[in-house]
Each structure stands twice: as C-alpha cells, then as structure tokens.
Design a protein around this motif. Structure first.
Motif, PDB file in Angstrom:
ATOM      1  N   ASP A 171       1.008  -1.501  -0.010  1.00 17.80           N
ATOM      2  CA  ASP A 171       0.117  -0.257  -0.129  1.00 17.80           C
ATOM      3  C   ASP A 171       1.048   1.038   0.141  1.00 17.80           C
ATOM      4  OD1 ASP A 171      -2.324  -1.430   0.065  1.00 17.80           O
ATOM      5  OD2 ASP A 171      -2.591  -1.131   1.983  1.00 17.80           O
ATOM      6  N   SER A 176       2.243   1.551  -3.665  1.00 14.76           N
ATOM      7  CA  SER A 176       1.248   2.106  -4.446  1.00 14.76           C
ATOM      8  C   SER A 176       1.089   3.625  -4.293  1.00 14.76           C
ATOM      9  CB  SER A 176      -0.196   1.231  -4.283  1.00 14.76           C
ATOM     10  OG  SER A 176       0.004   0.078  -4.446  1.00 14.76           O
ATOM     11  N   LYS A 181       1.693   6.376  -7.277  1.00 17.93           N
ATOM     12  CA  LYS A 181       0.767   7.485  -7.576  1.00 17.93           C
ATOM     13  C   LYS A 181       1.017   8.867  -7.362  1.00 17.93           C
ATOM     14  CE  LYS A 181      -3.542   9.760  -5.833  1.00 17.93           C
ATOM     15  NZ  LYS A 181      -4.372   9.703  -4.771  1.00 17.93           N
ATOM     16  N   HIS A 208     -11.364  -4.935 -17.683  1.00 16.65           N
ATOM     17  CA  HIS A 208     -10.020  -4.518 -17.552  1.00 16.65           C
ATOM     18  C   HIS A 208      -8.817  -5.297 -18.310  1.00 16.65           C
ATOM     19  CE1 HIS A 208      -6.415  -2.753 -16.155  1.00 16.65           C
ATOM     20  NE2 HIS A 208      -6.093  -3.964 -15.568  1.00 16.65           N
ATOM     21  N   ASP A 210      -3.365   1.239  -8.193  1.00 21.45           N
ATOM     22  CA  ASP A 210      -3.840   0.345  -7.089  1.00 21.45           C
ATOM     23  C   ASP A 210      -3.848   1.010  -5.493  1.00 21.45           C
ATOM     24  OD1 ASP A 210      -5.619  -1.865  -6.449  1.00 21.45           O
ATOM     25  OD2 ASP A 210      -3.874  -3.129  -6.221  1.00 21.45           O
ATOM     26  N   VAL A 268      -8.692   3.256  -5.545  1.00 16.64           N
ATOM     27  CA  VAL A 268      -9.758   2.205  -5.640  1.00 16.64           C
ATOM     28  C   VAL A 268     -11.034   2.486  -5.073  1.00 16.64           C
ATOM     29  CG1 VAL A 268     -10.122  -0.148  -4.963  1.00 16.64           C
ATOM     30  CG2 VAL A 268      -7.829   0.532  -5.741  1.00 16.64           C
ATOM     31  N   GLU A 297      -4.708 -10.283 -14.595  1.00 11.76           N
ATOM     32  CA  GLU A 297      -4.560  -8.698 -14.155  1.00 11.76           C
ATOM     33  C   GLU A 297      -5.160  -8.957 -12.692  1.00 11.76           C
ATOM     34  OE1 GLU A 297      -3.936  -5.122 -15.368  1.00 11.76           O
ATOM     35  OE2 GLU A 297      -2.636  -7.003 -15.573  1.00 11.76           O
ATOM     36  N   TRP A 311      -4.784  -7.119  -9.273  1.00 14.08           N
ATOM     37  CA  TRP A 311      -4.272  -5.953  -8.555  1.00 14.08           C
ATOM     38  C   TRP A 311      -5.267  -6.142  -7.143  1.00 14.08           C
ATOM     39  CZ3 TRP A 311      -0.784  -3.125 -10.349  1.00 14.08           C
ATOM     40  CH2 TRP A 311      -0.355  -3.319 -11.462  1.00 14.08           C
ATOM     41  N   ASN A 326      -5.997  -4.565  -4.127  1.00 16.91           N
ATOM     42  CA  ASN A 326      -7.051  -3.869  -3.710  1.00 16.91           C
ATOM     43  C   ASN A 326      -8.273  -3.684  -4.371  1.00 16.91           C
ATOM     44  OD1 ASN A 326      -5.273  -2.934  -1.359  1.00 16.91           O
ATOM     45  ND2 ASN A 326      -4.340  -1.497  -2.599  1.00 16.91           N
ATOM     46  N   TYR A 327      -8.243  -3.538  -5.736  1.00 21.12           N
ATOM     47  CA  TYR A 327      -9.071  -3.553  -6.635  1.00 21.12           C
ATOM     48  C   TYR A 327      -9.909  -5.081  -6.187  1.00 21.12           C
ATOM     49  CZ  TYR A 327      -8.351   0.498  -9.202  1.00 21.12           C
ATOM     50  OH  TYR A 327      -8.294   1.809  -9.698  1.00 21.12           O
ATOM     51  N   SER A 332      -6.742 -12.196  -2.043  1.00 15.96           N
ATOM     52  CA  SER A 332      -7.431 -11.499  -2.865  1.00 15.96           C
ATOM     53  C   SER A 332      -8.226 -12.207  -4.007  1.00 15.96           C
ATOM     54  CB  SER A 332      -6.689 -10.343  -3.458  1.00 15.96           C
ATOM     55  OG  SER A 332      -5.714 -10.913  -4.039  1.00 15.96           O
TER      56      SER A 332
END
Length: 435
Positions: A21, A24, A28, A69, A121, A126, A144, A146, A148-149, A184
């Motif tokens: 996190d 990420s 960003k 996506h 992400d 998100v 794909e 991700w 957190n998504y 996840s």
C-alpha cells in the motif's frame, strides 16, 4: 500450525500488505515525475490525470455497468469477442487499460462506452473508482491481479470473472513475498483458464471455482480471416511475389534477420514487410538506418503509391495494418522472443494458414510450444538458423503448405472459449449479454 506461528504468519502478511500500500501510494505520487524521464510513463501519467474527468462525465448512474479491465493491446484483443456480445442497450461497458500501448491505440474503440486508464492500485484511487463506476459485473483478462481492486470487488459482492486466465509456478502467489495476495483471488466468482496446467496451479493456491475454457485469442484470430483484408498498397507492393511478414519486431529480432534481409535484397526473390512493435519516428529512423539498402515506408506510399515497385522491403510505420498484412504472407516471423520483450501474438499469423517463425525465448508462452510440437512453428536462435529455415520454407512449397495447414487447423480446433464464457455471464444475468 500452532496459534503462535499463525499469529506471526498473519503479522507478516499484514506487513507485506502494508508495504504494498505504501508502494502504491508512492507510485501514484511519483508517476508524473517519472514521466519526465520516460515517454511511456509520461503518456500513462497524462492519461491517468484525465481518468477522473472521463469517469465523472461519461459513466451513467442510471444503467448497470460492466467493468472490463485489460493490461495492454494483446489482452484487449483477447477480450474483443466478449465485448462484441455484451448488450450495451441494457448496460454501459467501462473498459480500462493499464499500459499506454493499449490505451493509446484503442481509446476510441466502438466496443465500449467509456475507455480510460485504470487508476493506480492505491486505496484512495480504488475507493474513488469503485464509487464512480459501481460495476454490476467485473471482467479481468489473463493475469490482471490488482489486490486492492480485487478486495474491493469482494467486499462489495460484485460478480467477478477472470477470462483466458493463466497461472504459472513462477508467479508471485507461490513466493513468500507474494503469498499475501492469494486471499484477494477470492474475489473471483469463476476462473476461465487457458490450460490444465493453470488449473493445477490454481488448485494449489486453494481455489477450485475454475474451468479450462481455452483462450479467447483463438476466437479472435479466427474472426480475422472473415474480414476484408485486401489493401491496395499491399497488392501493389507485393505484386504476386512470395512474401515474408515480420510482425511486432524489436531491434533484437532485426539483428538476427539482418543477414538474410541483405541477401534477399541483393538478389530479390521475396517481398518483405516489417511491422515494428514501436512505430514512433525515432524507432522507425533507427530501423531504416540499421538496414544498408533502400526501403519503403508505409507513410510515404500513402503519398506516392507508385514508389511501391521500387524497393523490396516495406516498413509499416503506423498502427492497424499488421493483421491485414499477415493475410498476404507466405511465411511470418513474429517478434519479441529473440530478446526479453515477450513473444507477440502468433495466433494472428497462424490463422491465415502460414508457417510461423519466432525467436528463442518463449518458455512463458505455452501456445508457441504446442504449435512447435505440432510442426507449425519454428524457433530460431541466431542468423544462420533463421537463414536455413526461411530459405527452406520459401524453396519447398510442400513443406510450406503442410506447415501452414497445421497452423490453420490448430486455430480452428481451439475456438469456443468465448461461447463458454458468454453462457456463464448470461446465467449470471440475462441483461449482460445479447440473446
């Protein structure tokens, strides 16, 4: 596992999740700065700046949304057969890309209502994305993942599918540093996988809600031969000669093919079309300078078509011509596997029933190994190997026809993944797909 060790395990997972996190959030913030030094990152940073405006102005709150996506252009081509069957009279399709090479080429596609970059992400992105889009169905392509998504989709109980999925032993889920992401995967309602090997690896991760449906790229490739592939400039350039198409090439590919290209230009017998993976002016200039003879550029022929008969090699310096060019080929070389860029789509060439040649680094592409085993594909490691197989294929009509027939049959016998996936989607909600 004792309670003590289980607590330590959970703590380790929390630490790794926390580091992700932080990374990420840093990505960003750093993306615009990175764009100063890298053209692709600049495109991505600029494009992502526009994402929120695109979503704010185009997403409708009054109609269910299907979020699709993909990572890049190759994955987009995989999902085209599915996009074509989604009912957009009852749903709004939101298509997101991760990479500039995908978004910049397909941002105006007519197969989606909203097209934008996927925000990083990071948790703040998100949450904002999920609130704006509020999908009724999510479709991810290939690999794909991700976290957190995916966790957000799981929390919101949104049906989520993986199509043309691939799992390998080398993936981070199987490593100590990536195992924290495995939970996840519970976001997925169903995994539609390309092969049995992927199914086995997914089962080792603890997930059995999966089936081997095959690769939708076969369906997409089979569609190519049904479209009108005639191009007047290609007709004029080839003029009935044998033709080699070098598709999605990188400098490493051209370096190995160069000797044969020079020899072929000295005593012209085969017309050659090169469609580089990168078509910006700098890359095209570098390619033309690496070849010690005159060539045609597609952009020049559009201005002066009569120049097509003057040279033996045509460089396509634009996007959207390659799949049509393959229809003119007697033999295709598909780039990316001579270096470490990654093998490009061999199916787009094979569907036209022509032999396929690739480089040496293709272990991550099981479809290439399968076609090689069948006898429709040849892998080369150096200039002499390419010279030997290219010369043989162009001189031996029987071998060329037999090899090409294997490729065409292979494509036809592996179609059907799209129908399986669409059937499942329709069972979820009849409004999602065309009846």
């Amino acid at each position: 596992m004792s309670n003590q060790y289980f607590v330590l395990f959970l703590k380790d997972m929390a630490i790794l999740k926390g580091l992700y996190d932080i990374g990420s959030a840093f990505a960003k913030a750093a993306l615009p700065v990175a764009g100063i030094f890298n053209k692709k990152m600049k495109l991505g940073a600029t494009g992502r700046d526009k994402t929120w405006h695109i979503l704010d102005t185009k997403v409708k709150s009054t109609i269910p949304k299907i979020w699709v996506h993909v990572a890049s252009l190759g994955e987009y081509e995989q999902v085209v057969p599915i996009l074509e069957q989604l009912d957009r009279s009852k749903n709004q399709v939101v298509l997101t890309f991760f990479s500039p090479s995908g978004y910049e080429n397909k941002k105006n596609t007519v197969l989606a209502d909203v097209v934008c970059y996927l925000p990083i992400d990071a948790m703040s992105c998100v949450t904002k994305f999920m609130d704006l889009v509020d999908p009724a169905l999510a479709i991810m392509v290939k690999y794909e993942f991700w976290p957190n998504y995916l966790n957000a989709l799981k929390r919101r109980k949104i049906p989520t599918l993986l199509v043309s999925g691939v799992f390998r032993e080398q993936m981070s889920f199987h490593k100590w540093y990536g195992s924290w992401m495995t939970p996840s995967l519970a976001a997925f309602s169903h995994f539609f996988l390309q092969n049995e090997s992927s199914l086995d690896h997914l089962k080792k991760l603890g997930y059995t809600n999966a089936s081997v449906s095959g690769d939708t790229r076969f369906d997409r490739a089979s569609q190519l031969i049904e479209q009108d592939n005639r191009v007047a400039l290609l007709d004029q350039f080839i003029d009935g000669h044998p033709c080699l198409v070098i598709g999605s090439s990188w400098p490493e590919d051209i370096a190995v093919l160069k000797e044969w290209l020079i020899k072929n230009n000295t005593t012209p017998s085969v017309k050659v079309i090169i469609a580089p993976h990168e078509v910006d002016k700098e890359q095209i200039r570098s390619l033309t300078r690496s070849l010690p003879f005159e060539t045609n550029l597609w952009s020049d022929l559009e201005i002066n078509p009569t120049a097509a008969i003057n040279n033996n090699l045509l460089i396509i310096d634009t996007i959207g011509i390659l799949t049509k060019a393959y229809s003119y080929a007697d033999v295709a070389y598909v780039g990316g596997a001579m270096g470490n860029s990654g093998l490009h789509n061999i199916l787009e060439a094979a569907t036209y029933g022509i032999p396929v040649i690739i480089g040496k680094n293709y272990s991550k592409y099981p479809e290439a190994g399968k076609l090689e085993d069948l006898g429709g594909l040849f892998s080369v490691s150096n200039a002499s190997e390419f010279d030997a197989i290219a010369t043989r294929l162009f001189q031996d009509n029987y071998l060329r026809d037999k090899t090409g027939m294997i490729c065409g049959h292979w494509i036809n016998s592996n179609t059907g993944a799209t129908a399986t996936i669409i059937k499942y989607i329709k069972q979820l909600n009849a409004h999602f797909t065309i009846s």
